[in-house]
Design an enzyme around this catalytic site. Structure first.
Site, PDB file in Angstrom:
ATOM      1  N   ASP A  33      -8.687  -4.791  -6.392  1.00  0.00           N
ATOM      2  CA  ASP A  33      -8.370  -3.814  -5.350  1.00  0.00           C
ATOM      3  C   ASP A  33      -9.212  -2.553  -5.533  1.00  0.00           C
ATOM      4  O   ASP A  33      -9.097  -1.863  -6.543  1.00  0.00           O
ATOM      5  CB  ASP A  33      -6.884  -3.464  -5.434  1.00  0.00           C
ATOM      6  CG  ASP A  33      -6.383  -2.689  -4.231  1.00  0.00           C
ATOM      7  OD1 ASP A  33      -7.196  -2.044  -3.555  1.00  0.00           O
ATOM      8  OD2 ASP A  33      -5.157  -2.719  -3.980  1.00  0.00           O
ATOM      9  N   HIS A  65      -6.947  -5.608  -1.977  1.00  0.00           N
ATOM     10  CA  HIS A  65      -5.846  -4.820  -1.414  1.00  0.00           C
ATOM     11  C   HIS A  65      -5.039  -5.702  -0.455  1.00  0.00           C
ATOM     12  O   HIS A  65      -5.147  -5.604   0.766  1.00  0.00           O
ATOM     13  CB  HIS A  65      -6.415  -3.606  -0.686  1.00  0.00           C
ATOM     14  CG  HIS A  65      -5.408  -2.522  -0.453  1.00  0.00           C
ATOM     15  ND1 HIS A  65      -4.760  -1.876  -1.475  1.00  0.00           N
ATOM     16  CD2 HIS A  65      -4.923  -1.973   0.697  1.00  0.00           C
ATOM     17  CE1 HIS A  65      -3.941  -0.960  -0.979  1.00  0.00           C
ATOM     18  NE2 HIS A  65      -4.008  -1.018   0.334  1.00  0.00           N
ATOM     19  N   SER A 118       0.845  -1.189   0.000  1.00  0.00           N
ATOM     20  CA  SER A 118       0.000   0.000   0.000  1.00  0.00           C
ATOM     21  C   SER A 118       0.889   1.251   0.000  1.00  0.00           C
ATOM     22  O   SER A 118       1.666   1.433  -0.935  1.00  0.00           O
ATOM     23  CB  SER A 118      -0.951  -0.030   1.197  1.00  0.00           C
ATOM     24  OG  SER A 118      -1.993   0.897   1.035  1.00  0.00           O
TER      25      SER A 118
END
Length: 646
Positions: A573, A605, A488
């Site tokens: 995602d 994600h 991330s």
């Protein structure tokens, strides 16, 4: 089947000292499903639930009688998820149902399901396509009811809905009056407080109403450099406990009198934010708060639990937390987290002051030589003190080692002391692992948090460069063999490392990281609307500063990349769209830059399915071994993964 020829590549690199190193830990031990985890005692104390894999290796909710009858184990799965596995569940207070959340392929449009204990029958309580559950609230005095936030009316706004568990009947309870971030119920299970984004200031408003249908009134405000939220209502209608930092640098717990506006400090620390609060649901008073510096420390606020916490502190090494309790509050489920072993769970009897061992989440870890996390700190270039953790490989001289700078996501989050499968994996392969809470991380007060404002690819990245230099000066890291890796925001930091400072790192591993802040902000989910002002403050205003955001985006500096890059991405995602990885891979290949790309069509994600975790980290360890010279387990055959080498 995935295989790599590494002999020639490894021969050119300095070998990792391994004479005293422990054996390689199999990937499936570290990244496979747990044996059992997340136990919760039922409100009536008659059953214990937990998560465990079924015969198909899919995590389900299991239940057994409590106390178990000798020789009559009755453990049984009460859910039947087909693929992704269940990771979050709740006991309903009726004692008849278990509730759990699940999405499809990582799209994060979570539905709330109810499984009946007696029959195993499961119903979708929120059967609405494209609608996300955000927030689940239960109350012992309303055992057949659950309150959930749903963006059913408006994809950008979550209203509170009241659902009858036994029938599935659902109705709107409280309509979102604006950009609400969260709701709070009182002792009567009525929604009476809300935290909203103030669109004019970019800060937050604490709003309260006297009863359903009454007007919302702003009772407290935080600026766009402050944080705050309600913790819980007290026993009377006028008492609200609040966690915030409007009058101090660190987050503290206060007691707000809604009738007079008077606010009383309950607990604070000058150097660390309140990281958690334990509240008595019956008396509706805070019992303890936690502060997390290098480790988590509890401050007791109620004498009634002093003896309990003293007894729990003696049970075993680790940081403990109470994760579940019975309705009468006599039985607690307690988790003990440590850095070099599995999480251990106990059932604690408050009357007897005795803790009964339940299980550890991964028994295969108990006999392994695992590394310990050492708290560290260093001075950044501008004098700011940055804290973090250094994990050294077991059994080798910690000098001039290949090193991985492992960057946390968020970025408004932090690394903590405790067991990390990824950290142990890297350390076991021979790497020193450096994790730092760079400016912009949470837990250290608002000045430290706000020091990261508008510093993506700026001072936040400089903190990482300073961390590398610190590890080199300590003699731990070989300056020619340092990788940067993260997920991330940590993935973004990896891309920044290879583009903005192309000579600083030997290689990089980016997991679901954005390559362009511009396209990231243009494609966030509609329900992130309340975060728009937050991003404008902390990252940059997309409407007014697109050129600035492009300057801070790795995508536009691809030509500067000189070191190898590995990217892992989930196709579904909703936060960092697959296009973020696609576009930088396309640009790199167009310019002849070295990149490996693995795409998972059934993930979002991050990688929830153990088969996909095993696959990606098999690819990762071969990549790192090739470029840093660490150890690697043979890949072999990995069944059931969906990874596509692009």
């Amino acid at each position: 089947m995935l295989r790599f020829a590494l002999a020639a590549a490894l021969a050119a690199l300095p070998a990792v000292a391994s004479a005293e190193a422990p054996p390689l830990i199999p990937r499936d031990v570290l990244f496979g499903n747990p044996d059992r985890t997340a136990p919760q005692i039922s409100p009536d104390g008659k059953h214990l639930a937990y998560l465990a894999p079924d015969a198909k290796n899919v995590l389900q909710v299991w239940v057994r009688s409590h106390p178990p009858q000798p020789g009559k184990a009755d453990d049984r799965a009460v859910t039947s998820d087909e693929k992704r596995g269940i990771r979050q569940y709740y006991w309903a207070h009726d004692g008849k149902h278990l509730l759990y959340l699940q999405d499809k392929g990582g799209d994060e449009n979570f539905h709330l399901y109810a499984s009946e204990l007696a029959t195993g029958k499961t119903r979708d309580l929120t059967p609405f396509d494209g609608v996300r559950v955000q927030g689940v609230d239960l109350d012992e005095h309303h055992p057949d009811t659950v309150l959930v936030g749903l963006n059913k009316r408006n994809k950008a706004a979550f209203d509170m809905h009241r659902i009858t568990i036994s029938t599935g009947a659902e109705k709107l309870d409280t309509e979102n009056p604006g950009l609400i971030l969260g709701w709070t119920t009182d002792k009567d299970f009525v929604v009476r407080a809300a935290t909203a984004v103030n669109t004019k200031t970019g800060g937050y408003d604490l709003m309260v109403r006297e009863k359903p249908g009454a007007d919302w009134k702003v009772v407290k405000q935080w600026t766009n450099e402050e944080q705050g939220q309600p913790a819980a209502f007290g026993a009377d209608a006028h008492t609200l406990y609040v966690i915030g930092n409007d009058q101090t640098d660190t987050m503290r717990l206060t007691k707000l009198d809604l009738a007079t506006g008077k606010e009383e400090v309950v607990a604070e620390d000058p150097t660390a934010d309140v990281s958690g609060a334990m509240v008595d649901d019956k008396r509706r008073v805070p019992l303890a708060v936690s502060f997390t510096r290098a480790r988590t420390e509890w401050k007791i606020l109620d004498d009634g639990i002093k003896a309990d916490f003293a007894a729990l502190a003696k049970v075993r090494r680790g940081d403990f937390s109470v994760t579940s309790q019975t309705r009468d509050q006599n039985l607690w489920v307690v988790a003990y987290a440590t850095d070099d072993g599995p999480t251990a769970f106990y059932l604690y009897d408050r009357a007897a002051k005795k803790a009964e061992f339940l299980f550890v989440n991964n028994s295969k870890l108990e006999k392994l030589k695992l590394a310990q996390m050492e708290p560290i700190s260093y001075r950044a270039k501008d004098g700011l003190t940055v804290h973090g953790y250094l994990t050294k490989p077991v059994g080798v001289d910690a000098k001039n080692l290949p090193t991985v700078l492992l960057v946390h996501g968020g970025p408004w989050a932090r690394d903590n002391w405790g067991f990390s499968s990824l950290t142990q994996f890297l350390a076991n392969r021979g790497y020193a692992v450096l994790q730092v809470n760079f400016r912009g991380s949470t837990g250290y007060g608002k000045k430290f948090l706000n020091a990261g404002n508008r510093e993506w690819a700026g001072k936040m990245h400089q903190d990482l460069i300073d961390a590398k230099e610190w590890a080199v000066k300590q003699g731990v890291a070989d300056p020619a063999r340092v990788a940067i890796m993260g997920g991330s925001y940590g993935g973004y930091a990896t891309l920044v490392g290879l583009t903005f400072t192309p000579e600083a790192f030997t290689c990089g591993v980016d997991i679901v990281g954005p390559s362009s802040i511009v396209t990231l902000l243009k494609t966030v989910p509609p329900y992130w609307a309340p975060a728009k002002a937050l991003f404008a403050k902390r990252v940059g205003d997309l409407e007014k500063e697109e050129a600035f955001l492009k300057e801070r985006s790795p995508l536009f500096k691809v030509n500067d990349i000189t070191k190898p890059l590995l990217i892992g991405q989930g196709k579904n995602d909703p936060r960092v769209k697959v296009a973020e990885s696609d576009q930088i891979v396309e640009a790199m290949r167009k310019n002849g830059k070295p990149v490996e790309y693995v795409l998972y069509p059934d993930e979002g994600h991050g990688f929830a399915r153990p088969e996909n975790r095993l696959h990606f980290f098999a690819v990762t360890e071969q990549f790192l071994a090739k470029h840093l010279g660490g150890r690697a387990e043979p890949v072999g055959e990995i069944k059931g993964h969906s990874g596509e080498i692009k």
